[in-house]
Design an enzyme around this catalytic site. Sequence first.
Site, PDB file in Angstrom:
ATOM      1  CD  GLU A 125      -2.741   1.369   2.431  1.00 43.61           C
ATOM      2  OE1 GLU A 125      -3.624   2.261   2.456  1.00 43.61           O
ATOM      3  OE2 GLU A 125      -2.545   0.601   3.383  1.00 43.61           O
TER       4      GLU A 125
ATOM      5  CE  LYS B 258      -6.555   0.060   1.708  1.00 47.61           C
ATOM      6  NZ  LYS B 258      -7.043  -0.386   3.026  1.00 47.61           N
TER       7      LYS B 258
END
Length: 338
Positions: free
Chosen positions: A217, A254
């Site tokens: 992420e 993400k």
Amino acid sequence: WGAKLNTAQSIYSKKCHIYRPCPGLTLLPIRLKPLNLKETIMNQQMFEQVKAGKGFIAALDQSGGSTPKALKLYGVEESEYSGDEAMFDLIHKMRSRLIKSKVFTGDRIVGAILFEMTMERQIDGIGSAEFLWNNKKIVPFLKIDNGLAAESNDVQLMKPIPELSARIAAANKHGVFGTKMRSVINLANAAGVEAVVAQQFEIGKEIIAGGLIPIIEPEVNIKSEQKAQAEEILKTSLISHLNKLNENQTVMLKLSLPTKPNLYQDLVNHPRVLKVVALSGGYSRDDANKMLVENIGVIASFSRALTEGLSAKQSDDQFDALLDSTIQSIFDASVNKK
């Protein structure tokens, strides 16, 4: 899970990571490395559920720093509790209510990301991660980072994670499928972006070796004046690092919802990427859903946008009704694209 490894080989590794300085080479404990990631490490049902992406991933991983804000949004003021223990008891009660809701099921929710303390606690006498899969058919993930370091080169790397090996072991013990770790990109600084991605992949490879799928992420700050430019640089860096993975190394990504719709299609289609998910990043639920529906193959992994409007003061019927409509709106934006 059953037997995770059908065939394996022991490996010997040396380590001196940028996120964990060391004066010399340190020997890692011997660990088992799969010969075929899909067949020998993952629970195949979980893998297929995430790959199919018929729903979204609920982010329930607020840590100590963000918990007071999450509780306040839930209608619990700081004056209503005293100390960390009481605070974490209340946030676990909130998460348990969410997870136990009759509308919170694997029919529309692919997975859920848990904070470490939540994973170690129980719901109705069952470990939280085990409850998610066994009772709800929702794939459990674990937040594995220790938060953000100070800004440098217009980005924030992750703080050192000396507990990484222990967390991987605990995640495996609880039947967790994957992990999540977050960095932040504030401006379109190529050197900074590369440092973020390099750190994420370096740690990600250790997570893969431990038998889990990492959610990488590298969040781009949605308030950045250079958001679109930073996203282009990030995409290039991610592709470069993905291309260096071998056929037994699979990751998830993400990412912030991109300024340019479908910017990340090359990542969605990359053979080393199991799934691309999007964070809400501070957008309202309505705005996040509108942006998400324009990105084919990307599903949500929302936190604040998921719990928006839910309150400790609501009756169970009121709570479930709002949660049901929220889940459906995020499901539609994730699955029922234009």
